[in-house]
Design a protein around this motif. Sequence first.
Motif, PDB file in Angstrom:
ATOM      1  N   MET A 195       0.673  -1.172  -0.092  1.00 42.13           N
ATOM      2  CA  MET A 195      -0.145   0.030   0.111  1.00 42.13           C
ATOM      3  C   MET A 195       1.086   1.220   0.116  1.00 42.13           C
ATOM      4  O   MET A 195       1.866   1.196   0.778  1.00 42.13           O
ATOM      5  CB  MET A 195      -1.005   0.130   1.247  1.00 42.13           C
ATOM      6  N   GLY A 196       0.473   2.175  -0.868  1.00 42.21           N
ATOM      7  CA  GLY A 196       1.245   3.504  -0.884  1.00 42.21           C
ATOM      8  C   GLY A 196       0.475   4.387   0.512  1.00 42.21           C
ATOM      9  O   GLY A 196      -0.249   4.069   1.011  1.00 42.21           O
ATOM     10  N   ALA A 197       1.031   5.509   0.742  1.00 39.26           N
ATOM     11  CA  ALA A 197       0.894   6.383   1.753  1.00 39.26           C
ATOM     12  C   ALA A 197      -0.796   6.793   1.647  1.00 39.26           C
ATOM     13  O   ALA A 197      -1.445   6.881   2.751  1.00 39.26           O
ATOM     14  CB  ALA A 197       1.785   7.559   1.875  1.00 39.26           C
ATOM     15  N   ALA A 198      -1.156   7.086   0.452  1.00 38.51           N
ATOM     16  CA  ALA A 198      -2.494   7.441   0.098  1.00 38.51           C
ATOM     17  C   ALA A 198      -3.381   6.194   0.906  1.00 38.51           C
ATOM     18  O   ALA A 198      -4.353   6.636   1.579  1.00 38.51           O
ATOM     19  CB  ALA A 198      -2.731   7.895  -1.089  1.00 38.51           C
ATOM     20  N   MET A 199      -3.185   5.282   0.153  1.00 42.31           N
ATOM     21  CA  MET A 199      -4.023   4.129   0.677  1.00 42.31           C
ATOM     22  C   MET A 199      -3.923   3.943   2.158  1.00 42.31           C
ATOM     23  O   MET A 199      -5.084   3.570   2.667  1.00 42.31           O
ATOM     24  CB  MET A 199      -3.694   2.773  -0.107  1.00 42.31           C
ATOM     25  N   ARG A 200      -2.983   3.874   2.628  1.00 42.76           N
ATOM     26  CA  ARG A 200      -3.070   3.707   3.990  1.00 42.76           C
ATOM     27  C   ARG A 200      -3.817   4.655   4.852  1.00 42.76           C
ATOM     28  O   ARG A 200      -4.625   4.600   5.850  1.00 42.76           O
ATOM     29  CB  ARG A 200      -1.425   3.785   4.525  1.00 42.76           C
ATOM     30  N   ARG A 201      -3.696   5.972   4.532  1.00 43.52           N
ATOM     31  CA  ARG A 201      -4.446   7.006   5.083  1.00 43.52           C
ATOM     32  C   ARG A 201      -5.841   6.915   4.889  1.00 43.52           C
ATOM     33  O   ARG A 201      -6.812   7.023   5.478  1.00 43.52           O
ATOM     34  CB  ARG A 201      -4.087   8.447   4.633  1.00 43.52           C
ATOM     35  N   ILE A 202      -6.378   6.169   3.683  1.00 41.98           N
ATOM     36  CA  ILE A 202      -7.828   6.109   3.285  1.00 41.98           C
ATOM     37  C   ILE A 202      -8.373   4.808   4.253  1.00 41.98           C
ATOM     38  O   ILE A 202      -9.440   4.970   4.867  1.00 41.98           O
ATOM     39  CB  ILE A 202      -7.866   5.608   1.922  1.00 41.98           C
ATOM     40  N   HIS A 203      -7.449   3.802   4.453  1.00 35.87           N
ATOM     41  CA  HIS A 203      -7.797   2.852   5.273  1.00 35.87           C
ATOM     42  C   HIS A 203      -7.955   3.152   6.792  1.00 35.87           C
ATOM     43  O   HIS A 203      -8.912   2.881   7.591  1.00 35.87           O
ATOM     44  CB  HIS A 203      -6.960   1.785   5.352  1.00 35.87           C
ATOM     45  N   VAL A 204      -6.906   3.905   7.188  1.00 37.81           N
ATOM     46  CA  VAL A 204      -7.185   4.520   8.682  1.00 37.81           C
ATOM     47  C   VAL A 204      -8.453   5.510   8.792  1.00 37.81           C
ATOM     48  O   VAL A 204      -9.263   5.386   9.682  1.00 37.81           O
ATOM     49  CB  VAL A 204      -6.142   5.452   9.045  1.00 37.81           C
ATOM     50  N   GLY A 205      -8.757   6.333   7.610  1.00 39.69           N
ATOM     51  CA  GLY A 205     -10.035   7.002   7.747  1.00 39.69           C
ATOM     52  C   GLY A 205     -11.305   6.260   7.664  1.00 39.69           C
ATOM     53  O   GLY A 205     -12.140   6.436   8.322  1.00 39.69           O
ATOM     54  N   ASN A 206     -11.165   5.066   6.928  1.00 35.42           N
ATOM     55  CA  ASN A 206     -12.375   4.368   6.885  1.00 35.42           C
ATOM     56  C   ASN A 206     -12.740   3.560   8.303  1.00 35.42           C
ATOM     57  O   ASN A 206     -13.648   3.822   8.951  1.00 35.42           O
ATOM     58  CB  ASN A 206     -12.057   2.993   5.921  1.00 35.42           C
ATOM     59  N   ALA A 207     -11.488   3.330   9.011  1.00 39.63           N
ATOM     60  CA  ALA A 207     -11.497   2.757  10.414  1.00 39.63           C
ATOM     61  C   ALA A 207     -12.155   3.750  11.293  1.00 39.63           C
ATOM     62  O   ALA A 207     -12.864   3.260  12.222  1.00 39.63           O
ATOM     63  CB  ALA A 207     -10.341   2.039  10.713  1.00 39.63           C
ATOM     64  N   LEU A 208     -11.772   4.986  11.204  1.00 38.61           N
ATOM     65  CA  LEU A 208     -11.995   5.982  12.240  1.00 38.61           C
ATOM     66  C   LEU A 208     -13.434   6.357  12.060  1.00 38.61           C
ATOM     67  O   LEU A 208     -14.264   6.564  13.020  1.00 38.61           O
ATOM     68  CB  LEU A 208     -11.081   7.367  11.890  1.00 38.61           C
ATOM     69  N   SER A 209     -14.110   6.479  10.639  1.00 34.90           N
ATOM     70  CA  SER A 209     -15.609   6.724  10.524  1.00 34.90           C
ATOM     71  C   SER A 209     -16.353   5.718  11.027  1.00 34.90           C
ATOM     72  O   SER A 209     -17.291   6.018  11.871  1.00 34.90           O
ATOM     73  CB  SER A 209     -15.638   6.890   9.038  1.00 34.90           C
ATOM     74  N   ALA A 210     -15.957   4.359  10.629  1.00 32.44           N
ATOM     75  CA  ALA A 210     -16.659   3.278  11.315  1.00 32.44           C
ATOM     76  C   ALA A 210     -16.595   3.294  12.668  1.00 32.44           C
ATOM     77  O   ALA A 210     -17.672   2.807  13.352  1.00 32.44           O
ATOM     78  CB  ALA A 210     -16.077   1.716  10.836  1.00 32.44           C
TER      79      ALA A 210
END
Length: 424
Positions: free
Chosen positions: A1-16
Amino acid sequence: MGAAMRRIHVGNALSAFGLGFTVPFLYIYVAQVRGLGSMTAGIVLAVFAVAALVVLPFAGRAIVRRGPLPVLVASLVTAAVGALSLGFASGATTVLLSAAALGAGQAVMQPALATMIVDCSTADTRSRAFALQFFLHNLGLGVGGLIGGHIVDTSRASSFTLLFAIEAAMFLLLVVIMATVRMPHAPRIEGDAPQAKAGSWKQLFGNRAMVQLSVLGFVLFFACYGQFESGLSAYGVEAAGISTSTLGTGMAANTAMIVVAQFAVLKFVERRKRSRVIAAVGLIWAVAWLAAGYAGLGHGSQTMATAAFISTYALFGLGEAMLSPTVAPLVADLAPPGMAGQYNSAFALVKQLALAVGPAVGGPMGASLHGPYIVTFLLFSLGITFLAVRLGRQLTPVQNQPSLAKSRVVVQGGAPAEPVSASA
């Protein structure tokens, strides 16, 4: 995963995680804590679905024209305002308006995040990216609900205000994280192009594979997710004599199966045709409904009924783990360049329709028409298998099985085969 994808996954977890704090307790908050009654609480839950149905058609066009990141930030701010105002609302009007803002923002997050995953992934990595998104989403909801359950106190409205404030804070934290994301260049449709206007919907409806996938998606969400907290729970209590604690155990079994099975089934799924994977899910869910039928209509002991009912939720979780790396990537692969946002929003709209209709149909049936309820959703599950096989005839070989793109046959064969008509 690139940096952008890692941030997207972190954001997805935080929103959930933020949603998990409030979703299980929203009905109690409105009906009991604020004293607005069950009727208002039911309307609030309906407002979530209505708000999503209103904004999603416009969200797709906005994502196509502006890109997913600005749309996601706008939806997060809207959801944060709705969550915070809902925590302080005391009258029916303010509660409904706050719920509408929260529901609209929450609905738009889904296709925006999905489009960002599409833009930051390749055909080789997309299935794993969506599998990880689903895993983190369920984990975030479970952890948020667990912590929220220990914070909340029905005798203190301030404890609920704290929950909604935490939810709003998670959304705003996600805004900060998303502001650091550098999205790769992806095709964008200009505002004066036909695809960016109403013609984009005409183009989507002209895609026979996408239309069939949307019909299949409606049946998937109607027969599974639309029954979790309505028809299936009502059936369990009324027909099988299941206690509320057992219902909670069933939901825990569902989440546990997803957590355990998600990456175990991923390699299996990646090597199979997507249409066959979805067809297999239909058969698994048919077995789940048979288990539910035994729990409520069989003549075994209460222990056997309880075990069968819990296994129903676990089998649903296995099917969900198989679908997460299959359906969402397929939606992305069916979308023309620059139109992933439109297609993701359309599929999210189908999901919301199913989640709105599912409880309305399944709830009364599960509570009173026990035999017909099981037979109906057993047939819906078998219908999933039929529709999946039919969908496979509309897909190109690579759309149906992306791993073929790595093979020498496809690489040397030039352009992918044309989709075969359903009547072939």
